[in-house]
Design an enzyme around this catalytic site. Structure first.
Site, PDB file in Angstrom:
ATOM      1  N   SER A 108     -31.315  41.722  44.293  1.00 43.66           N
ATOM      2  CA  SER A 108     -32.343  42.423  43.523  1.00 43.66           C
ATOM      3  C   SER A 108     -33.536  41.505  43.306  1.00 43.66           C
ATOM      4  CB  SER A 108     -31.735  42.784  42.172  1.00 43.66           C
ATOM      5  OG  SER A 108     -32.730  42.897  41.195  1.00 43.66           O
ATOM      6  N   SER A 109     -34.696  42.092  43.080  1.00 44.52           N
ATOM      7  CA  SER A 109     -35.889  41.263  42.859  1.00 44.52           C
ATOM      8  C   SER A 109     -35.844  40.527  41.516  1.00 44.52           C
ATOM      9  CB  SER A 109     -37.157  42.113  42.941  1.00 44.52           C
ATOM     10  OG  SER A 109     -37.122  43.138  41.979  1.00 44.52           O
TER      11      SER A 109
END
Ligand code: GDP
Length: 313
Positions: A108-109
């Protein structure tokens, strides 16, 4: 991947896993292996070991995770850390033990430092402090990246990682306490329209910026990486473009056709100010998204209308 290859998609009922399954079916893959969470508890080491021994997958898409929006991440901090660590450790280790040819881990970012320069380049990992609302989730996802790197360097496993930006699409979570911003706003504006409510509550100040990618584009990118990438460094997946929460709220309001007002509740957290991905490595490899935000949100609203009974229990 040969069309008959045994491919395990972990997390196939979620937004990401179900999009990967659609993509694999579209491409003509015939031997896709899945288990629901009631059939296989991925946090259980022995159960995961038995499953890999029995099914012997050749390729693994690791899209199973405990996920949620800003409130869920901040409230269930222990679960986000424990569940995700167990799921990824069990799957990655058993993939190694049973000789899986290739595995793609999805992160995930939010793994990037809260105040990292924008856009976020892959090399900014671990260069600063994390955003506190989702730190447990981020720590688990960083561990997943490091597991793939370590199993590659010590055992020669072809395990790769991809870091998607904020996602949306079919089979998203529409529970208002657990969901991310887009499904939450689609549901809130829709219900306000139906019930003729004058206002809709939106969280925070509206100034944070987010980048959004449609789940079908993500699945396409995952398939692309599985076919074409075998490097150690993880790869960002996004559009490279972001909008403010205020802009996206106005856009959803227009798509849904809600005519009332937005009421910003600043008692709710804003979260990280911005997390725009630098997607130049992926672009250089030859992949780019095809669904623009407005079109993707229109499709997502149609999907919500068609499946409202399922999504809103
Ligand atoms: P994040 O990207 O990890 O921060 O997760 P979210 O998608 O949950 O939130 C993104 C941004 O949207 C934050 O600034 C939230 O405060 C804001 N937001 C505005 N309204 C809502 C809402 O109804 N639900 C959620 N989850 N976020 C909202």
């Amino acid at each position: 991947m040969e069309k008959q290859a045994r491919i395990y998609v972990a997390g196939h009922r979620g937004m990401v896993g179900s999009a990967i399954i659609r993509k694999l079916q579209e491409e003509g893959y015939t031997t896709i292996i899945t288990r629901t969470s009631s059939e296989l508890d991925l946090r259980n080491q022995e159960a995961v070991a038995d499953f890999f021994e029995q099914e012997r997958p050749e390729y693994v898409f690791l899209a199973a995770a405990k996920v949620g929006g800003i409130m869920a991440n901040n409230t269930y901090r222990a679960e986000f850390l424990y569940d995700n660590l167990m799921i990824e450790s069990n799957i990655i280790h058993q993939a190694y033990k049973t000789g899986v040819k290739k595995l793609l881990f999805l992160g995930s970012s939010c793994i990037y430092p809260k105040l990292a320069p924008q856009p976020l380049k892959e090399e900014y990992l671990l260069s600063g402090f994390l955003e506190s609302t989702n730190e447990p989730y981020a720590i688990a996802k960083i561990t997943g990246i490091k597991l793939c790197e370590a199993y590659r360097s010590q055992y020669g496993c072809d395990f790769i990682s991809a870091m998607p930006t904020n996602l949306y699409g079919p089979n998203d979570n529409y529970d208002l306490n657990g969901s991310h911003v887009l499904p939450a706003l689609i549901r809130k504006f829709h219900e306000a329209k139906i019930n003729n409510q004058p206002t809709v509550e939106v969280w925070g100040t509206g100034s944070p910026m987010r980048e959004f990618l449609h789940a079908d584009d993500l699945a396409d990118a995952c398939f692309f990486l599985m076919e074409h990438y075998n490097g150690e460094l993880f790869v960002n997946i996004g559009t490279g473009e972001d909008v403010t929460i205020k802009q996206v709220a106005e856009l959803i309001k227009e798509i849904v056709g809600f005519e009332g007002e937005l009421r910003w509740n600043t008692d709710k957290p804003d979260g990280t100010p911005r997390k725009l991905m630098d997607v130049s490595r992926l672009h250089d490899m030859g992949w780019k998204h095809t669904t623009e935000l407005k079109e993707g949100l229109e499709r997502t609203y149609q999907d919500f209308l068609a499946n409202e009974v399922l999504y809103v229990e």
